[in-house]
Design an enzyme around this catalytic site. Sequence first.
Site, PDB file in Angstrom:
ATOM      1  N   SER A  44     -37.733  56.017 -53.980  1.00 32.92           N
ATOM      2  CA  SER A  44     -37.898  56.773 -52.745  1.00 32.92           C
ATOM      3  C   SER A  44     -38.254  58.218 -53.101  1.00 32.92           C
ATOM      4  O   SER A  44     -38.009  58.685 -54.224  1.00 32.92           O
ATOM      5  CB  SER A  44     -36.587  56.671 -51.975  1.00 32.92           C
ATOM      6  OG  SER A  44     -36.195  57.894 -51.454  1.00 32.92           O
ATOM      7  N   SER A  45     -38.816  58.932 -52.130  1.00 27.59           N
ATOM      8  CA  SER A  45     -39.273  60.310 -52.404  1.00 27.59           C
ATOM      9  C   SER A  45     -38.095  61.243 -52.694  1.00 27.59           C
ATOM     10  O   SER A  45     -38.303  62.353 -53.182  1.00 27.59           O
ATOM     11  CB  SER A  45     -40.077  60.846 -51.227  1.00 27.59           C
ATOM     12  OG  SER A  45     -39.281  60.864 -50.068  1.00 27.59           O
ATOM     13  N   CYS A  46     -36.856  60.799 -52.425  1.00 27.00           N
ATOM     14  CA  CYS A  46     -35.697  61.674 -52.692  1.00 27.00           C
ATOM     15  C   CYS A  46     -35.460  61.858 -54.192  1.00 27.00           C
ATOM     16  O   CYS A  46     -34.619  62.668 -54.583  1.00 27.00           O
ATOM     17  CB  CYS A  46     -34.437  61.150 -52.002  1.00 27.00           C
ATOM     18  SG  CYS A  46     -33.820  59.624 -52.697  1.00 27.00           S
ATOM     19  N   TYR A  55     -27.672  58.634 -54.599  1.00 25.87           N
ATOM     20  CA  TYR A  55     -28.718  57.620 -54.442  1.00 25.87           C
ATOM     21  C   TYR A  55     -29.918  57.969 -55.332  1.00 25.87           C
ATOM     22  O   TYR A  55     -30.466  57.110 -56.030  1.00 25.87           O
ATOM     23  CB  TYR A  55     -29.115  57.605 -52.968  1.00 25.87           C
ATOM     24  CG  TYR A  55     -30.104  56.560 -52.571  1.00 25.87           C
ATOM     25  CD1 TYR A  55     -29.733  55.224 -52.498  1.00 25.87           C
ATOM     26  CD2 TYR A  55     -31.415  56.893 -52.233  1.00 25.87           C
ATOM     27  CE1 TYR A  55     -30.634  54.252 -52.110  1.00 25.87           C
ATOM     28  CE2 TYR A  55     -32.317  55.934 -51.838  1.00 25.87           C
ATOM     29  CZ  TYR A  55     -31.931  54.619 -51.778  1.00 25.87           C
ATOM     30  OH  TYR A  55     -32.826  53.659 -51.393  1.00 25.87           O
ATOM     31  N   LYS A  83     -31.717  55.918 -58.426  1.00 25.20           N
ATOM     32  CA  LYS A  83     -33.141  55.546 -58.400  1.00 25.20           C
ATOM     33  C   LYS A  83     -33.886  56.106 -59.618  1.00 25.20           C
ATOM     34  O   LYS A  83     -34.760  55.441 -60.174  1.00 25.20           O
ATOM     35  CB  LYS A  83     -33.794  56.061 -57.111  1.00 25.20           C
ATOM     36  CG  LYS A  83     -33.383  55.301 -55.860  1.00 25.20           C
ATOM     37  CD  LYS A  83     -33.949  53.909 -55.860  1.00 25.20           C
ATOM     38  CE  LYS A  83     -33.715  53.181 -54.563  1.00 25.20           C
ATOM     39  NZ  LYS A  83     -34.136  51.773 -54.629  1.00 25.20           N
ATOM     40  N   HIS A 123     -33.151  56.175 -39.361  1.00 19.45           N
ATOM     41  CA  HIS A 123     -34.046  57.291 -39.681  1.00 19.45           C
ATOM     42  C   HIS A 123     -34.680  57.820 -38.396  1.00 19.45           C
ATOM     43  O   HIS A 123     -34.553  57.232 -37.338  1.00 19.45           O
ATOM     44  CB  HIS A 123     -35.125  56.817 -40.664  1.00 19.45           C
ATOM     45  CG  HIS A 123     -34.587  56.462 -42.007  1.00 19.45           C
ATOM     46  ND1 HIS A 123     -34.899  55.297 -42.657  1.00 19.45           N
ATOM     47  CD2 HIS A 123     -33.737  57.129 -42.818  1.00 19.45           C
ATOM     48  CE1 HIS A 123     -34.279  55.260 -43.827  1.00 19.45           C
ATOM     49  NE2 HIS A 123     -33.566  56.351 -43.946  1.00 19.45           N
TER      50      HIS A 123
HETATM   51  N1  LIG Z   1     -36.755  52.596 -45.265  1.00 26.62           N
HETATM   52  C1  LIG Z   1     -37.402  53.620 -45.784  1.00 26.62           C
HETATM   53  O1  LIG Z   1     -37.846  54.539 -45.089  1.00 26.62           O
HETATM   54  C2  LIG Z   1     -37.652  53.665 -47.275  1.00 26.62           C
HETATM   55  C3  LIG Z   1     -38.401  54.732 -47.768  1.00 26.62           C
HETATM   56  C4  LIG Z   1     -38.635  54.810 -49.124  1.00 26.62           C
HETATM   57  C5  LIG Z   1     -38.138  53.839 -49.975  1.00 26.62           C
HETATM   58  N2  LIG Z   1     -37.422  52.796 -49.486  1.00 26.62           N
HETATM   59  C6  LIG Z   1     -36.901  51.815 -50.468  1.00 26.62           C
HETATM   60  O2  LIG Z   1     -37.195  50.483 -50.121  1.00 26.62           O
HETATM   61  C7  LIG Z   1     -36.131  49.628 -50.561  1.00 26.62           C
HETATM   62  C8  LIG Z   1     -35.665  48.749 -49.420  1.00 26.62           C
HETATM   63  O3  LIG Z   1     -35.295  49.558 -48.318  1.00 26.62           O
HETATM   64  P1  LIG Z   1     -35.245  48.974 -46.817  1.00 26.62           P
HETATM   65  O4  LIG Z   1     -35.589  50.104 -45.927  1.00 26.62           O
HETATM   66  O5  LIG Z   1     -35.988  47.686 -46.753  1.00 26.62           O
HETATM   67  O6  LIG Z   1     -33.686  48.721 -46.665  1.00 26.62           O
HETATM   68  P2  LIG Z   1     -32.918  47.454 -46.024  1.00 26.62           P
HETATM   69  O7  LIG Z   1     -33.674  46.943 -44.857  1.00 26.62           O
HETATM   70  O8  LIG Z   1     -31.512  47.905 -45.846  1.00 26.62           O
HETATM   71  O9  LIG Z   1     -32.984  46.383 -47.178  1.00 26.62           O
HETATM   72  C9  LIG Z   1     -32.171  46.462 -48.326  1.00 26.62           C
HETATM   73  C10 LIG Z   1     -32.075  45.087 -48.907  1.00 26.62           C
HETATM   74  O10 LIG Z   1     -31.259  45.149 -50.071  1.00 26.62           O
HETATM   75  C11 LIG Z   1     -30.452  43.985 -50.099  1.00 26.62           C
HETATM   76  N3  LIG Z   1     -29.215  44.241 -50.831  1.00 26.62           N
HETATM   77  C12 LIG Z   1     -28.379  45.306 -50.712  1.00 26.62           C
HETATM   78  N4  LIG Z   1     -27.314  45.142 -51.531  1.00 26.62           N
HETATM   79  C13 LIG Z   1     -27.479  43.961 -52.177  1.00 26.62           C
HETATM   80  C14 LIG Z   1     -26.720  43.220 -53.124  1.00 26.62           C
HETATM   81  N5  LIG Z   1     -25.576  43.692 -53.610  1.00 26.62           N
HETATM   82  N6  LIG Z   1     -27.198  42.020 -53.537  1.00 26.62           N
HETATM   83  C15 LIG Z   1     -28.359  41.542 -53.052  1.00 26.62           C
HETATM   84  N7  LIG Z   1     -29.134  42.183 -52.164  1.00 26.62           N
HETATM   85  C16 LIG Z   1     -28.709  43.378 -51.721  1.00 26.62           C
HETATM   86  C17 LIG Z   1     -30.157  43.670 -48.632  1.00 26.62           C
HETATM   87  O11 LIG Z   1     -29.911  42.286 -48.521  1.00 26.62           O
HETATM   88  P3  LIG Z   1     -29.107  41.645 -47.266  1.00 26.62           P
HETATM   89  O12 LIG Z   1     -29.849  42.082 -46.034  1.00 26.62           O
HETATM   90  O13 LIG Z   1     -29.154  40.193 -47.495  1.00 26.62           O
HETATM   91  O14 LIG Z   1     -27.730  42.245 -47.326  1.00 26.62           O
HETATM   92  C18 LIG Z   1     -31.463  44.074 -47.951  1.00 26.62           C
HETATM   93  O15 LIG Z   1     -32.319  42.972 -47.836  1.00 26.62           O
HETATM   94  C19 LIG Z   1     -35.038  50.552 -51.118  1.00 26.62           C
HETATM   95  O16 LIG Z   1     -35.135  50.590 -52.512  1.00 26.62           O
HETATM   96  C20 LIG Z   1     -35.393  51.916 -50.548  1.00 26.62           C
HETATM   97  O17 LIG Z   1     -35.055  52.973 -51.416  1.00 26.62           O
HETATM   98  C21 LIG Z   1     -37.170  52.674 -48.144  1.00 26.62           C
END
Ligand SMILES: NC(=O)c1ccc[n+]([C@@H]2O[C@H](COP(=O)([O-])OP(=O)(O)OC[C@H]3O[C@@H](n4cnc5c(N)ncnc54)[C@H](OP(=O)(O)O)[C@@H]3O)[C@@H](O)[C@H]2O)c1
Length: 302
Positions: free
Chosen positions: A94-96, A123, A127, A166
């Site tokens: 992530s950009s953080c 976090y 990362k 967000h």
């Molecule tokens: N959202 C944003 O704006 C954004 C921006 C930049 C980067 N990102 C990056 O994108 C990635 C995904 O983010 P997202 O927004 O898609 O978040 P999300 O919807 O909360 O998805 C996170 C996923 O991680 C899984 N997870 C968490 N803990 C786990 C564990 N112990 N074992 C197995 N699976 C686990 C969850 O599975 P379950 O649902 O089955 O629990 C969920 O599917 C992250 O690395 C984040 O840093 C997101």
Amino acid sequence: MVGSAIWRALENKGYCNLIGKTSSELDLRNQQAVLDFYNQEQPEVVIDAAAKVGGILANKDFPYQFLMENMQIQNNLIDGAHKAGIEKFIFLGSSCIYPKFAAQPLKEEYLLTDSLEPTNEWYAIAKITGVKACQAIRNQYNKEYVSLMPTNLYGSFDNFDLQSSHVLPAMLRKFHEGKINNHSDVTLWGSGAPMREFLFVDDLAEAVVFGLENKLPDYLYNVGTGLDLTIKELAETIQGVVGHTGELIWDSSKPDGTPRKLMDISKMHALGWKHKINLEEGIKKTYTWFLENIKEIKEVKL
Ligand SMILES: NC(=O)c1ccc[n+]([C@@H]2O[C@H](COP(=O)([O-])OP(=O)(O)OC[C@H]3O[C@@H](n4cnc5c(N)ncnc54)[C@H](OP(=O)(O)O)[C@@H]3O)[C@@H](O)[C@H]2O)c1
């Protein structure tokens, strides 16, 4: 949100041998379970879209979990993949990860040049260790382990819970609730002046598939639109898409956050990837998804 978008993108391109697990099927914090999974499934490529994610409040209350669980998840996945002989791994950060006061737009080379934003340093440090682990494997073993750093994402399966979401999904929900409540006034935090960048999650998924299908020559790439707008412009765009005609009030007693956050995406552009969905189009798609899934959103997220 991200994992399901990547899954859709892969299916759309005809990939059919996909293996995905929910956290209840495979807890990625459990090293042995991850090693057993790799031995059993023997994947050719791994895309890590799993993380413990949350906002400022969650990071403040659970610093240890944000640091440790994220390192456990990614260490088990990255080291397990390396030990299982997997040649290609895509790590999502992530950009953080970039310093709080880095110049804008944020270039990949700014990594580790100054201090992090303290509200999400736990976090961010996790990362950064993921990025570095992939870089080390890449340098030492000549494997295609690469990290992609997306800007702010939005789209289907986003978190619309007003306590933890967000800015974009929170605004979308507030305008929707204002509209169904006889177009009542909507109050938003801050002055509306900060500038932010947003990428539709299906565009990120395309970038991941691009990274899968091409040999990326470097270890770290930003993924975004390269375009930013003020929070006020964002609010007006969402208000227009939702069709809310009530008043929009800015509560300037609430904090604005950092004045600008924009990614430099010239490295991905030079390789040939570019986003396709503009902000208004992406917000329309997201609002359609929100309306179609509103019951489930309320049950799951509130
Ligand atoms: N959202 C944003 O704006 C954004 C921006 C930049 C980067 N990102 C990056 O994108 C990635 C995904 O983010 P997202 O927004 O898609 O978040 P999300 O919807 O909360 O998805 C996170 C996923 O991680 C899984 N997870 C968490 N803990 C786990 C564990 N112990 N074992 C197995 N699976 C686990 C969850 O599975 P379950 O649902 O089955 O629990 C969920 O599917 C992250 O690395 C984040 O840093 C997101």
